[in-house]
Design an enzyme around this catalytic site. Structure first.
Site, PDB file in Angstrom:
ATOM      1  N   HIS A  50      -7.607  -5.634   0.375  1.00 13.04           N
ATOM      2  CA  HIS A  50      -6.376  -4.858   0.426  1.00 13.04           C
ATOM      3  C   HIS A  50      -5.529  -5.304   1.621  1.00 13.04           C
ATOM      4  CE1 HIS A  50      -4.053  -1.189  -0.180  1.00 13.04           C
ATOM      5  NE2 HIS A  50      -4.137  -0.935   1.108  1.00 13.04           N
ATOM      6  N   SER A  99       0.807  -1.212   0.000  1.00 14.66           N
ATOM      7  CA  SER A  99       0.000   0.000   0.000  1.00 14.66           C
ATOM      8  C   SER A  99       0.849   1.275   0.000  1.00 14.66           C
ATOM      9  CB  SER A  99      -0.936  -0.070   1.205  1.00 14.66           C
ATOM     10  OG  SER A  99      -2.049   0.706   0.965  1.00 14.66           O
TER      11      SER A  99
HETATM   12  C1  GTR Z   1      -5.408   4.288   1.949  1.00 15.17           C
HETATM   13  C2  GTR Z   1      -4.797   5.180   0.921  1.00 15.17           C
HETATM   14  C3  GTR Z   1      -4.098   4.314  -0.076  1.00 15.17           C
HETATM   15  C4  GTR Z   1      -3.239   3.265   0.575  1.00 15.17           C
HETATM   16  C5  GTR Z   1      -3.757   2.760   1.898  1.00 15.17           C
HETATM   17  C6  GTR Z   1      -2.722   2.105   2.811  1.00 15.17           C
HETATM   18  O1  GTR Z   1      -6.251   4.914   2.796  1.00 15.17           O
HETATM   19  O2  GTR Z   1      -5.793   5.931   0.346  1.00 15.17           O
HETATM   20  O3  GTR Z   1      -3.388   5.102  -0.999  1.00 15.17           O
HETATM   21  O4  GTR Z   1      -1.945   3.699   0.680  1.00 15.17           O
HETATM   22  O5  GTR Z   1      -4.342   3.729   2.650  1.00 15.17           O
HETATM   23  O6  GTR Z   1      -1.584   2.524   2.894  1.00 15.17           O
HETATM   24  O7  GTR Z   1      -3.126   1.166   3.479  1.00 15.17           O
END
Ligand code: GTR
Length: 430
Positions: free
Chosen positions: A410, A268
């Site tokens: 995610h 991320s």
């Molecule tokens: C989210 C962000 C993403 C990603 C994520 C993370 O909220 O919008 O770009 O980086 O966090 O790091 O888990």
């Protein structure tokens, strides 16, 4: 500025709105291919900003590669200071009996100093004991502190983590700062069984993850008079990428590890930093951005999921000020993800995407990788074998460009790590 009560109120307001909001629910976010507006296709990776066609690796290395780094520095991540600053390493702990004697665990405190200021970063390392030569290594910045990866109370908890965590991340992450809370996400013993070492630090040690006008963390050591704020001063992603290179500097001094076999990996926001680190520092042998999304491998001009404006609004400290010019104006972007991804070539790259990570735009991550391929070809490497996203769960491992699009959300999961371990084994001929 920090003495100004209005500035402090503004900071508190921005921090609380970051922690309270689920970013993926921003109204107007595009989550359907039909809604992706027509956009200017990515510039051919082999054509310079001035329109010159690149035909050789020499032209790529001397003309096109440097110009992409310059534009990404000016327009997105900000310029990384090139000055080498003093660092000292202190061995805090060594345990030769980790994982029942299979590994040696080391903790190193890195102290950086510059302009009369200093910054401490805690490094946690594991190396396999049963090895005839220095081990390849996964290098990663973790989200919740080194203590979240290992239950042992001997793991040092970073000072900045205890002081600042409450205000720097989403509330749900606080539970993950408990000792061992994230251990289930890191198959450390499995890596050791495969002969692979591991090096990690908490990303916030290099730069706390909240907006403070680019003054805290490592930024501070480079500010001579306490002021900065050029429009292309580096943001947090630049600082985290810098940190990844400094961990590499340490690895080069440690005989347990093979510095020529370092796989830099990140999830991320740390995956964005991973790509930017590898773009600037070609010592990283393998690059693995997991769910990197906007500001990572995903093509920004698609404005699918997270966009330049949403990322700049929620995380005004990640990129340089200039990047805010592209809020709701992505079509005018001078550069895009494929140009960042191409900077990894010709080294092996593995892009990991997930189905329920539409915020990160898995298709955009594929396109970012796909459009970068001509650079691997320029070096005589084979193209990625597929012209489309591969079926869910299918892993492309024996390839210069590895890839998967898996079920699930995610995260950096054990099934991701299994693919990445296999990728290292393939490329490092283990
Ligand atoms: C989210 C962000 C993403 C990603 C994520 C993370 O909220 O919008 O770009 O980086 O966090 O790091 O888990």
């Amino acid at each position: 500025m920090l003495k100004n009560p209005f500035f402090i109120l503004f900071l508190l307001f921005s921090i609380s709105s970051i922690t309270a909001q689920d970013p993926t629910n921003i109204p107007g976010t595009i989550y359907s291919e039909e809604l992706v507006p027509p956009y200017t296709p990515p510039r051919d990776i082999l054509t310079t900003f001035a329109g010159q066609k690149i035909k050789t690796t020499k032209e790529w290395e001397t003309i096109r590669r440097p110009e992409i780094i310059k534009v990404l520095s000016t327009e997105m991540y900000g310029f990384t200071p090139q000055e080498k600053i003093p660092v000292s390493y202190r061995l805090v702990e060594i345990n030769k009996n980790a994982f029942n004697g299979k590994a040696t665990r080391k903790q190193i405190e890195m102290t950086f100093s510059n302009n009369g200021k200093s910054l401490k970063v805690q490094l946690l390392l594991y190396s396999p004991n049963n090895k005839k030569k220095p081990a390849p290594v996964f290098e990663i910045l973790n989200f919740c502190g080194n203590q979240s990866l290992d239950y042992d109370s001997a793991i040092v908890i970073s000072k900045t983590l205890t002081e600042e965590f409450e205000k720097t991340v989403y509330k749900k992450r606080i539970a993950r700062t408990e000792r061992g809370a994230d251990a289930y996400l890191y198959p450390l013993e499995e890596m050791i069984d495969h002969g692979i070492g591991f090096a990690t630090a908490w990303y916030g040690d290099f730069d706390p993850d909240y907006y403070d006008g680019f003054h805290n963390g490592i930024h501070n050591l480079f500010l001579k008079d306490g002021e900065n704020q050029g429009n292309n001063d580096w943001g947090s992603i630049g600082a985290w990428a810098w940190g990844l290179s400094r961990i590499m500097d340490y690895i080069e001094t440690d005989k347990d590890f093979d510095a020529k076999k370092v796989a830099v990996i990140g999830h991320s926001r740390n995956a964005k930093a991973t790509l930017w680190a590898s773009a600037q520092d070609q010592r990283f042998a393998i690059t693995i951005p997991n769910n990197s999304g906007c500001g990572g491998a995903a093509l920004m001009k698609r404005i699918y999921g997270e966009t330049a404006s949403s990322i700049n609004k929620l995380f005004p400290h990640w990129f340089c000020e200039n990047f805010k010019k592209y809020n709701n104006n992505e079509d005018s972007l001078t550069t895009d993800a494929h140009e960042l991804v191409a900077l990894v070539a010709p080294r092996p790259l593995y892009v990991g995407s997930a189905k329920y990570d539409q915020w990160a735009d898995p298709k955009g991550e594929f396109i970012g990788m796909y459009e970068a391929q001509p650079i691997w070809e320029l070096y005589g490497k084979k193209r990625f074998a597929y012209d489309q996203m591969t079926p869910l769960g299918f892993k492309v491992i024996k390839s210069q460009i590895g890839y998967h699009y898996r079920e699930g959300k995610h995260d950096l999961l054990i099934c991701d790590w299994e693919a990445y371990i296999a990728f290292l084994e393939y490329h490092f001929k283990m």
